[in-house]
Scaffold this motif. Structure first.
Motif, PDB file in Angstrom:
ATOM      1  N   GLY A  38       0.658  -1.227  -0.079  1.00  0.00           N
ATOM      2  CA  GLY A  38       0.019  -0.126   0.027  1.00  0.00           C
ATOM      3  C   GLY A  38       0.830   1.338  -0.095  1.00  0.00           C
ATOM      4  O   GLY A  38       1.956   1.240   0.106  1.00  0.00           O
ATOM      5  N   LYS A  39       0.070   2.345   0.069  1.00  0.00           N
ATOM      6  CA  LYS A  39       0.901   3.685   0.062  1.00  0.00           C
ATOM      7  C   LYS A  39       1.553   4.001   1.229  1.00  0.00           C
ATOM      8  O   LYS A  39       0.681   4.005   2.443  1.00  0.00           O
ATOM      9  N   GLN A  40       2.664   4.492   1.137  1.00  0.00           N
ATOM     10  CA  GLN A  40       3.539   4.997   2.379  1.00  0.00           C
ATOM     11  C   GLN A  40       2.763   6.095   2.855  1.00  0.00           C
ATOM     12  O   GLN A  40       2.145   7.070   2.257  1.00  0.00           O
ATOM     13  N   ASN A  41       2.859   6.404   4.091  1.00  0.00           N
ATOM     14  CA  ASN A  41       2.338   7.398   5.098  1.00  0.00           C
ATOM     15  C   ASN A  41       0.838   7.625   4.943  1.00  0.00           C
ATOM     16  O   ASN A  41       0.381   8.571   5.374  1.00  0.00           O
ATOM     17  N   ALA A  42       0.234   6.538   4.448  1.00  0.00           N
ATOM     18  CA  ALA A  42      -1.319   6.290   4.433  1.00  0.00           C
ATOM     19  C   ALA A  42      -1.440   5.230   5.513  1.00  0.00           C
ATOM     20  O   ALA A  42      -1.038   4.199   5.640  1.00  0.00           O
ATOM     21  N   MET A  43      -2.729   5.604   6.436  1.00  0.00           N
ATOM     22  CA  MET A  43      -3.166   4.405   7.364  1.00  0.00           C
ATOM     23  C   MET A  43      -3.667   3.163   6.429  1.00  0.00           C
ATOM     24  O   MET A  43      -4.540   3.463   5.707  1.00  0.00           O
ATOM     25  N   ARG A  44      -3.243   2.197   6.801  1.00  0.00           N
ATOM     26  CA  ARG A  44      -3.783   0.848   6.132  1.00  0.00           C
ATOM     27  C   ARG A  44      -3.476  -0.087   6.894  1.00  0.00           C
ATOM     28  O   ARG A  44      -2.614  -0.371   7.769  1.00  0.00           O
ATOM     29  N   LYS A  45      -4.344  -1.360   6.553  1.00  0.00           N
ATOM     30  CA  LYS A  45      -3.950  -2.605   7.584  1.00  0.00           C
ATOM     31  C   LYS A  45      -2.724  -3.042   7.142  1.00  0.00           C
ATOM     32  O   LYS A  45      -2.255  -3.355   6.284  1.00  0.00           O
ATOM     33  N   VAL A  46      -2.089  -3.526   8.426  1.00  0.00           N
ATOM     34  CA  VAL A  46      -0.672  -4.307   8.305  1.00  0.00           C
ATOM     35  C   VAL A  46      -0.679  -5.674   8.761  1.00  0.00           C
ATOM     36  O   VAL A  46      -0.147  -6.497   8.039  1.00  0.00           O
ATOM     37  N   ALA A  47      -1.369  -5.902   9.838  1.00  0.00           N
ATOM     38  CA  ALA A  47      -1.503  -7.379  10.035  1.00  0.00           C
ATOM     39  C   ALA A  47      -2.646  -7.613  10.829  1.00  0.00           C
ATOM     40  O   ALA A  47      -3.396  -6.906  11.402  1.00  0.00           O
ATOM     41  N   ARG A  48      -2.822  -8.904  11.179  1.00  0.00           N
ATOM     42  CA  ARG A  48      -4.051  -9.330  11.818  1.00  0.00           C
ATOM     43  C   ARG A  48      -3.441 -10.461  12.888  1.00  0.00           C
ATOM     44  O   ARG A  48      -2.965 -11.543  12.290  1.00  0.00           O
ATOM     45  N   VAL A  49      -3.933 -10.835  14.019  1.00  0.00           N
ATOM     46  CA  VAL A  49      -3.478 -12.009  14.823  1.00  0.00           C
ATOM     47  C   VAL A  49      -4.662 -12.385  15.512  1.00  0.00           C
ATOM     48  O   VAL A  49      -5.587 -11.539  16.014  1.00  0.00           O
ATOM     49  N   GLN A  50      -4.781 -13.629  15.786  1.00  0.00           N
ATOM     50  CA  GLN A  50      -5.830 -14.266  16.671  1.00  0.00           C
ATOM     51  C   GLN A  50      -5.365 -15.428  17.330  1.00  0.00           C
ATOM     52  O   GLN A  50      -4.472 -15.906  16.738  1.00  0.00           O
ATOM     53  N   GLU A  51      -5.676 -15.608  18.386  1.00  0.00           N
ATOM     54  CA  GLU A  51      -5.301 -16.729  19.467  1.00  0.00           C
ATOM     55  C   GLU A  51      -6.559 -17.497  19.458  1.00  0.00           C
ATOM     56  O   GLU A  51      -7.622 -17.192  19.953  1.00  0.00           O
ATOM     57  N   PRO A  52      -6.573 -18.686  18.810  1.00  0.00           N
ATOM     58  CA  PRO A  52      -7.930 -19.583  18.405  1.00  0.00           C
ATOM     59  C   PRO A  52      -8.589 -19.915  19.691  1.00  0.00           C
ATOM     60  O   PRO A  52      -9.751 -19.872  19.776  1.00  0.00           O
ATOM     61  N   LYS A  53      -7.918 -20.333  20.797  1.00  0.00           N
ATOM     62  CA  LYS A  53      -8.690 -20.776  22.096  1.00  0.00           C
ATOM     63  C   LYS A  53      -9.587 -19.808  22.551  1.00  0.00           C
ATOM     64  O   LYS A  53     -10.661 -19.901  22.924  1.00  0.00           O
ATOM     65  N   SER A  54      -9.122 -18.598  22.835  1.00  0.00           N
ATOM     66  CA  SER A  54      -9.767 -17.389  23.598  1.00  0.00           C
ATOM     67  C   SER A  54     -10.778 -16.645  22.471  1.00  0.00           C
ATOM     68  O   SER A  54     -11.472 -16.085  22.869  1.00  0.00           O
ATOM     69  N   GLY A  55     -10.271 -16.907  21.277  1.00  0.00           N
ATOM     70  CA  GLY A  55     -10.927 -15.917  20.051  1.00  0.00           C
ATOM     71  C   GLY A  55     -10.458 -14.593  20.014  1.00  0.00           C
ATOM     72  O   GLY A  55     -10.844 -13.919  19.237  1.00  0.00           O
ATOM     73  N   ARG A  56      -9.505 -14.187  21.152  1.00  0.00           N
ATOM     74  CA  ARG A  56      -9.012 -12.912  21.052  1.00  0.00           C
ATOM     75  C   ARG A  56      -8.181 -12.581  19.709  1.00  0.00           C
ATOM     76  O   ARG A  56      -7.283 -13.420  19.442  1.00  0.00           O
ATOM     77  N   ALA A  57      -8.536 -11.411  19.146  1.00  0.00           N
ATOM     78  CA  ALA A  57      -7.672 -10.980  18.177  1.00  0.00           C
ATOM     79  C   ALA A  57      -7.399  -9.387  18.124  1.00  0.00           C
ATOM     80  O   ALA A  57      -8.087  -8.736  18.736  1.00  0.00           O
ATOM     81  N   PHE A  58      -6.618  -9.161  17.139  1.00  0.00           N
ATOM     82  CA  PHE A  58      -6.478  -7.594  16.852  1.00  0.00           C
ATOM     83  C   PHE A  58      -6.070  -7.334  15.466  1.00  0.00           C
ATOM     84  O   PHE A  58      -5.417  -8.345  14.794  1.00  0.00           O
ATOM     85  N   GLU A  59      -6.509  -6.526  14.919  1.00  0.00           N
ATOM     86  CA  GLU A  59      -5.880  -5.818  13.553  1.00  0.00           C
ATOM     87  C   GLU A  59      -5.003  -4.662  13.900  1.00  0.00           C
ATOM     88  O   GLU A  59      -5.454  -3.781  14.842  1.00  0.00           O
ATOM     89  N   LEU A  60      -4.011  -4.550  13.284  1.00  0.00           N
ATOM     90  CA  LEU A  60      -3.027  -3.432  13.216  1.00  0.00           C
ATOM     91  C   LEU A  60      -3.094  -2.785  12.142  1.00  0.00           C
ATOM     92  O   LEU A  60      -2.862  -3.240  10.731  1.00  0.00           O
ATOM     93  N   TRP A  61      -3.256  -1.510  12.200  1.00  0.00           N
ATOM     94  CA  TRP A  61      -3.449  -0.168  11.010  1.00  0.00           C
ATOM     95  C   TRP A  61      -2.232   0.765  11.611  1.00  0.00           C
ATOM     96  O   TRP A  61      -2.073   0.737  12.558  1.00  0.00           O
ATOM     97  N   ALA A  62      -1.515   1.234  10.531  1.00  0.00           N
ATOM     98  CA  ALA A  62      -0.519   1.972  10.731  1.00  0.00           C
ATOM     99  C   ALA A  62      -0.123   2.547   9.390  1.00  0.00           C
ATOM    100  O   ALA A  62      -0.645   2.504   8.286  1.00  0.00           O
ATOM    101  N   ASN A  63       0.741   3.639   9.408  1.00  0.00           N
ATOM    102  CA  ASN A  63       1.087   4.482   8.255  1.00  0.00           C
ATOM    103  C   ASN A  63       2.503   4.298   8.036  1.00  0.00           C
ATOM    104  O   ASN A  63       3.203   5.199   7.179  1.00  0.00           O
ATOM    105  N   GLN A  64       3.480   3.581   8.504  1.00  0.00           N
ATOM    106  CA  GLN A  64       4.860   3.241   8.259  1.00  0.00           C
ATOM    107  C   GLN A  64       5.063   2.391   6.904  1.00  0.00           C
ATOM    108  O   GLN A  64       4.213   1.300   6.985  1.00  0.00           O
ATOM    109  N   PRO A  65       6.153   2.501   6.504  1.00  0.00           N
ATOM    110  CA  PRO A  65       6.611   1.550   5.502  1.00  0.00           C
ATOM    111  C   PRO A  65       7.000   0.070   5.751  1.00  0.00           C
ATOM    112  O   PRO A  65       6.683  -1.004   5.007  1.00  0.00           O
ATOM    113  N   GLY A  66       7.352  -0.070   7.046  1.00  0.00           N
ATOM    114  CA  GLY A  66       7.390  -1.570   7.423  1.00  0.00           C
ATOM    115  C   GLY A  66       6.981  -2.031   8.922  1.00  0.00           C
ATOM    116  O   GLY A  66       6.455  -1.085   9.522  1.00  0.00           O
TER     117      GLY A  66
END
Length: 370
Positions: free
Chosen positions: A272-300
């Motif tokens: 995606g475009k640098q310096n723009a907020m975009r979805k970077v990653a998603r994580v979930q722990e299967p047993k608990s169901g807890r998850a998060f999406e990470l959004w950010a504006n950095q290149p890496g």
């Protein structure tokens, strides 16, 4: 009665003075601060020692609360600990090769603290200093806290004065936003701030994260040499053990963990475009169901599976072991200051570095439920 009445203003003034002194100590010394949502089922604690995240209390799919952040019990441990738990690291996060760089024709020599290289800004990086508390709203619709640090010209070898702010804020049902900005005052300087929180969505100290599911929205990564310094290449993840474009269990490629025994510690070039907020990653722990999406504006983003943890004594009597957490550190590319082919990390005088990220927590029965 008159004597007692006359004493009241003096006593009141004394109380106010003591309160003012306590407030001054609170702002100049290390302490813990809490942010909590209105429902009381989502909260974080932070410390101005290193502008670090200390805890994050998040519900699972059944409403059970758990602290999903690795950390310490005391401010002193944050000052002396080697793991950078939850810290804001900089002036330049990640590694700088041979602890030096050339900027505008001048060579700057830093302090090596990772072999011959500088890691996270040096031995006394931003995660090892006391920040000033500028604002703190404990609860309500959008509780927040803002930390400030002035980095002086020559600190850890970096050029120029730098004014740095970090703001943590809770919003929506379960969003944690982190906004970092830094203004270069009088000299050009590299700036690359990162938040070094260690996540275990099953709960801190609950075991390893090899069964967590991860998706990283990056089709390329930056390979490194034996000293963990980027080679300068940016290559496709396709066909490698670094391909997390589709949701994949962290421990799928067991050879990453068995050969060498250090797990993942690699930077991805985020799509995606640098310096723009975009979805970077998603994580979930299967047993608990807890998850998060990470959004950010950095290149890496640096994906790290805590291979360096070795029986680290943490909060609540827990002992953290290898692979007991994962980190997703949005950032500039490592050693960018020595690689002109990478996106620049240089901030010129009067210009402002801006790094925004949002962790959007949820809890679902299945990773694929949105």
């Amino acid at each position: 009665m008159m004597a007692r009445a006359a004493l009241l203003p003096v006593a009141l003034l004394l109380c106010l003075a003591l309160a003012g002194n306590a407030d001054a100590r609170r702002k100049s010394g290390g302490g813990f601060y809490e942010l909590k949502n209105k429902n009381g089922d989502f909260s974080i604690k932070v410390t101005n020692q290193g502008a670090a995240i200390v805890s994050a209390i998040v519900p699972d799919g059944k409403g059970n609360l758990a602290d999903i952040v690795l950390g310490y019990d005391t401010v002193a441990e944050y000052a002396s600990g080697s793991a950078s738990f939850g810290a804001t690291v900089g002036r330049v996060a990640n590694r700088i090769a041979n602890a030096q760089f050339v900027l505008d024709g001048k060579t700057y020599h830093l302090i090596p603290n990772d072999g011959n290289n500088t890691l996270h800004g040096g031995p006394r990086n931003f995660g090892k200093v006391i920040w000033t508390v500028k604002e703190h709203v404990h609860d309500g619709d959008s509780p927040y806290i803002t930390f400030y640090y002035h980095s002086f010209d020559g600190e850890q070898g970096f050029p120029g004065d730098l004014d740095v702010y970090v703001k943590y804020q809770l919003s929506r049902p379960y969003d944690l936003s982190i906004r970092m900005n830094a203004t270069a005052r009088n000299k050009a300087t590299p700036v690359n701030l990162a938040n070094h929180v260690y996540w275990n969505l099953a709960g801190h100290g609950s075991g390893n994260v090899l069964k967590h599911k991860l998706q990283v929205l990056a089709s390329k990564y930056t390979p490194v040499d034996g000293s963990m310094i980027p080679t300068g290449q940016v290559v496709p993840v396709s066909g490698t053990n670094y391909d997390f474009r589709k949701p994949t269990t962290v421990g799928t490629h067991l050879e990453i963990f068995r050969v060498g025994g250090n797990g993942y510690d690699i930077n991805y070039a985020v799509n995606g475009k640098q310096n723009a907020m975009r979805k970077v990653a998603r994580v979930q722990e299967p047993k608990s169901g807890r998850a998060f999406e990470l959004w950010a504006n950095q290149p890496g983003v640096q994906f790290y599976t805590a291979g360096g943890l070795a029986n680290e004594k943490g909060k609540d009597g827990k002992v953290y072991r290898q692979y007991g957490a994962l980190c997703l550190e949005t950032q500039a590319y490592p050693d960018a200051v020595n690689h002109p082919e990478f996106p620049s990390s240089i901030v010129r005088p009067g210009h402002v570095y801006k790094h925004d990220m949002v962790f959007r927590f949820s809890s679902q029965a299945s990773y694929y439920d949105a």
